[in-house]
Design a protein around this motif. Structure first.
Motif, PDB file in Angstrom:
ATOM      1  N   ALA A 128     -34.170  97.249 -26.036  1.00  0.00           N
ATOM      2  CA  ALA A 128     -32.729  97.218 -25.773  1.00  0.00           C
ATOM      3  C   ALA A 128     -32.289  95.835 -25.305  1.00  0.00           C
ATOM      4  O   ALA A 128     -31.251  95.318 -25.741  1.00  0.00           O
ATOM      5  CB  ALA A 128     -32.364  98.275 -24.730  1.00  0.00           C
ATOM      6  N   ARG A 129     -33.073  95.219 -24.425  1.00  0.00           N
ATOM      7  CA  ARG A 129     -32.713  93.881 -23.937  1.00  0.00           C
ATOM      8  C   ARG A 129     -32.768  92.856 -25.068  1.00  0.00           C
ATOM      9  O   ARG A 129     -31.938  91.942 -25.136  1.00  0.00           O
ATOM     10  CB  ARG A 129     -33.648  93.473 -22.792  1.00  0.00           C
ATOM     11  CG  ARG A 129     -33.448  94.281 -21.528  1.00  0.00           C
ATOM     12  CD  ARG A 129     -33.816  93.476 -20.288  1.00  0.00           C
ATOM     13  NE  ARG A 129     -35.197  93.049 -20.296  1.00  0.00           N
ATOM     14  CZ  ARG A 129     -36.188  93.709 -19.699  1.00  0.00           C
ATOM     15  NH1 ARG A 129     -35.944  94.849 -19.081  1.00  0.00           N
ATOM     16  NH2 ARG A 129     -37.412  93.243 -19.715  1.00  0.00           N
ATOM     17  N   GLU A 130     -33.751  93.012 -25.954  1.00  0.00           N
ATOM     18  CA  GLU A 130     -33.869  92.093 -27.090  1.00  0.00           C
ATOM     19  C   GLU A 130     -32.647  92.226 -28.006  1.00  0.00           C
ATOM     20  O   GLU A 130     -32.082  91.226 -28.464  1.00  0.00           O
ATOM     21  CB  GLU A 130     -35.158  92.410 -27.854  1.00  0.00           C
ATOM     22  CG  GLU A 130     -35.647  91.293 -28.735  1.00  0.00           C
ATOM     23  CD  GLU A 130     -37.058  91.547 -29.243  1.00  0.00           C
ATOM     24  OE1 GLU A 130     -37.204  91.765 -30.458  1.00  0.00           O
ATOM     25  OE2 GLU A 130     -38.007  91.528 -28.428  1.00  0.00           O
ATOM     26  N   ILE A 131     -32.236  93.461 -28.267  1.00  0.00           N
ATOM     27  CA  ILE A 131     -31.059  93.690 -29.110  1.00  0.00           C
ATOM     28  C   ILE A 131     -29.808  93.107 -28.459  1.00  0.00           C
ATOM     29  O   ILE A 131     -28.986  92.463 -29.121  1.00  0.00           O
ATOM     30  CB  ILE A 131     -30.887  95.197 -29.383  1.00  0.00           C
ATOM     31  CG1 ILE A 131     -31.991  95.686 -30.328  1.00  0.00           C
ATOM     32  CG2 ILE A 131     -29.507  95.492 -29.974  1.00  0.00           C
ATOM     33  CD1 ILE A 131     -32.018  97.186 -30.524  1.00  0.00           C
ATOM     34  N   LEU A 132     -29.660  93.299 -27.158  1.00  0.00           N
ATOM     35  CA  LEU A 132     -28.482  92.778 -26.461  1.00  0.00           C
ATOM     36  C   LEU A 132     -28.423  91.256 -26.534  1.00  0.00           C
ATOM     37  O   LEU A 132     -27.346  90.675 -26.727  1.00  0.00           O
ATOM     38  CB  LEU A 132     -28.484  93.239 -25.003  1.00  0.00           C
ATOM     39  CG  LEU A 132     -28.033  94.683 -24.771  1.00  0.00           C
ATOM     40  CD1 LEU A 132     -28.343  95.122 -23.345  1.00  0.00           C
ATOM     41  CD2 LEU A 132     -26.543  94.836 -25.064  1.00  0.00           C
ATOM     42  N   ARG A 133     -29.565  90.586 -26.374  1.00  0.00           N
ATOM     43  CA  ARG A 133     -29.572  89.122 -26.469  1.00  0.00           C
ATOM     44  C   ARG A 133     -29.063  88.666 -27.830  1.00  0.00           C
ATOM     45  O   ARG A 133     -28.318  87.691 -27.938  1.00  0.00           O
ATOM     46  CB  ARG A 133     -30.991  88.574 -26.242  1.00  0.00           C
ATOM     47  CG  ARG A 133     -31.418  88.489 -24.804  1.00  0.00           C
ATOM     48  CD  ARG A 133     -32.588  87.534 -24.635  1.00  0.00           C
ATOM     49  NE  ARG A 133     -33.732  87.902 -25.461  1.00  0.00           N
ATOM     50  CZ  ARG A 133     -34.715  88.694 -25.071  1.00  0.00           C
ATOM     51  NH1 ARG A 133     -34.694  89.233 -23.869  1.00  0.00           N
ATOM     52  NH2 ARG A 133     -35.723  88.969 -25.876  1.00  0.00           N
ATOM     53  N   ILE A 134     -29.461  89.383 -28.880  1.00  0.00           N
ATOM     54  CA  ILE A 134     -29.061  89.000 -30.234  1.00  0.00           C
ATOM     55  C   ILE A 134     -27.590  89.313 -30.477  1.00  0.00           C
ATOM     56  O   ILE A 134     -26.847  88.496 -31.028  1.00  0.00           O
ATOM     57  CB  ILE A 134     -29.959  89.713 -31.267  1.00  0.00           C
ATOM     58  CG1 ILE A 134     -31.404  89.208 -31.135  1.00  0.00           C
ATOM     59  CG2 ILE A 134     -29.449  89.488 -32.682  1.00  0.00           C
ATOM     60  CD1 ILE A 134     -32.410  89.994 -31.943  1.00  0.00           C
TER      61      ILE A 134
END
Length: 451
Positions: A128-134
């Protein structure tokens, strides 16, 4: 380095496959995995339960520098990691995959600390954090942070009409605080040079500080995040979808969440300000009724890869300009991209990257992998007797480029005339096949010109 993995499904196999390239790996698995894909790996396999002290001792857990518990059962992983640490493993990493024990990573870390476990990894939260960064970087295909967030790496496709396509890189120039480290053109991957001419459709990767990256994105790639474009549909209301929706809400986005399970839809509706729809994300009638095709971003994060792919393809057909998709099987990441999905990420991949980062902090290992492992980011220390040398004289004979320099607690984004000094640490991007030569070049460079 000796690594012992306790697991019983595809995650353990994928983790072993990645780590066996540089480490002595043993997998402790139940006998039900006999005849599985474990057989094709160059690893030692011991049969037994990773939560059994007897099985751990028979697998020589006391000789392991890292023990990793990654079964599907959270309680078993906690027991196994605590037992491994008690039996002599130097460091223990525990996966919590089902959120059976703790609701978030902070709570899980407190529990792990009380049990003597060195690190917990919640794959769903990491994804989820990776998706949010993108998502937060308009149009980005990848976003990675280094050095406590002081250095960012962003990959994006160059749009039609971009200023980057109006001349050579030398003629155009880029803002201070940015280095263009790679460019992918169709199947070709290269390091941009002064005479490089970019084309629309090229995927360019920039590394720099926050200010430099922001200037580069707005000035050269036309990215000003208009408030009316900060709308997204999230399909899937599980842990990943809920975490992503909360993050977008906090950033001021307008969000719609589509969840097929009525009970779960009601649960998350109590936790969000956003609209939560009970329905099937593959239902064309629902997509049309809720005008989902008009949202600039769709994020498909159900727990089923085939559903995420179908949702994404339907959204693409409806004209959604940016689609981010979850693929829990790492092998599906490349496949989904080949059929036209913009960004594909897996919880499995996010978790494995977390393990690699943990191991890299204890040894001279890659701190990140990019483009499905084709590229690696290395943190290379400069030896103490190194003579001050301009970076322009340190051109490696292989695919390698320095994107940032850490010096005395500060971070520099280098230019050709930046002088590299003894004690510096170089954040270097190289291809996987050139990693060893890149390490040797920067470790043994004498200070003479490389021409």
């Amino acid at each position: 380095m000796r690594v012992l993995i306790g697991g019983e499904d595809e995650l353990a196999v994928s983790l072993a496959e990645v780590l066996m390239q540089d480490h002595d790996v043993t997998v402790l698995a139940p006998s039900s995995m006999r005849g599985s894909s474990l057989d094709r790996l160059d690893v030692e396999v011991r049969w037994g339960s990773c939560s059994s002290s007897t099985a751990l001792q028979s697998a020589n857990v006391d000789q392991a520098e890292f023990f990793i518990a990654c079964t599907p059962a959270d309680e078993r992983n906690l027991v196994a990691a605590a037992a491994a640490k008690r039996l002599g493993a130097k460091q223990a990493i525990c996966f919590l995959r089902r959120h059976e024990v703790q609701a978030n990573e902070r709570e899980a870390e407190r529990l792990a600390l009380s049990l003597g476990i060195d690190q917990v990894i919640l794959p769903a939260e990491r994804l989820a954090r990776e998706i949010l960064r993108i998502v937060m970087v308009p149009g980005a295909l990848d976003v990675v942070a280094f050095e406590g967030g002081r250095v960012r790496l962003v990959r994006k496709e160059i749009p039609e009409g971009s200023h980057l396509t109006t001349g050579t890189l030398r003629e155009i120039g880029v803002p201070q605080g940015v280095v263009l480290v790679t460019c992918r053109r169709d199947e070709e991957l290269f390091i941009p040079k002064g005479d490089t001419r970019f084309r629309p459709g090229d995927q360019v990767t920039a590394m720099g500080d926050q200010k430099g990256i922001n200037k580069f994105m707005t000035r050269f790639l036309g990215d000003r995040q208009r408030r009316d474009l900060r709308r997204a549909t999230v399909v899937g209301g599980g842990v990943v979808g809920l975490t992503v929706a909360k993050g977008l809400e906090s950033a001021g986005w307008t969000v719609k969440v589509v969840e097929s399970n009525e009970r779960r839809a009601n649960e998350i509706a109590q936790q969000l300000k956003s609209m939560v729809l009970h329905g099937d994300g593959t239902d064309l009638e629902l997509l049309a009724e809720e005008h989902i095709g008009e949202d600039p971003v769709l994020i498909a994060v159900t727990s089923r890869d085939e559903v995420n792919l179908l949702v994404s393809l339907l959204a693409k057909q409806e004209g959604v300009p940016r689609i981010i998709t979850r693929a829990d099987r790492m092998t599906n990441e490349r496949l989904f991209e080949k059929v036209g999905i913009d960004v594909v990420r897996s919880a499995q991949g996010a978790a494995i990257h977390s393990v690699l980062r943990k191991i890299s902090r204890s040894r001279d290992e890659p701190i990140a992998e990019l483009e499905h492992g084709d590229l690696k980011v290395l943190r290379l220390p400069v030896r103490e007797d190194f003579p001050p040398t301009p970076l322009a004289q340190m051109r490696a004979p292989v695919f390698a480029i320095v994107g940032a320099v850490s010096r005395g607690g500060n971070v520099l984004i280098p230019q050709g005339d930046t002088v590299i000094e003894a004690g510096d640490t170089l954040l270097t991007i190289c291809t996987a096949e050139d990693e060893e030569e890149a390490r040797n070049f920067f470790s043994n460079f004498s200070g003479a010109s490389a021409d």
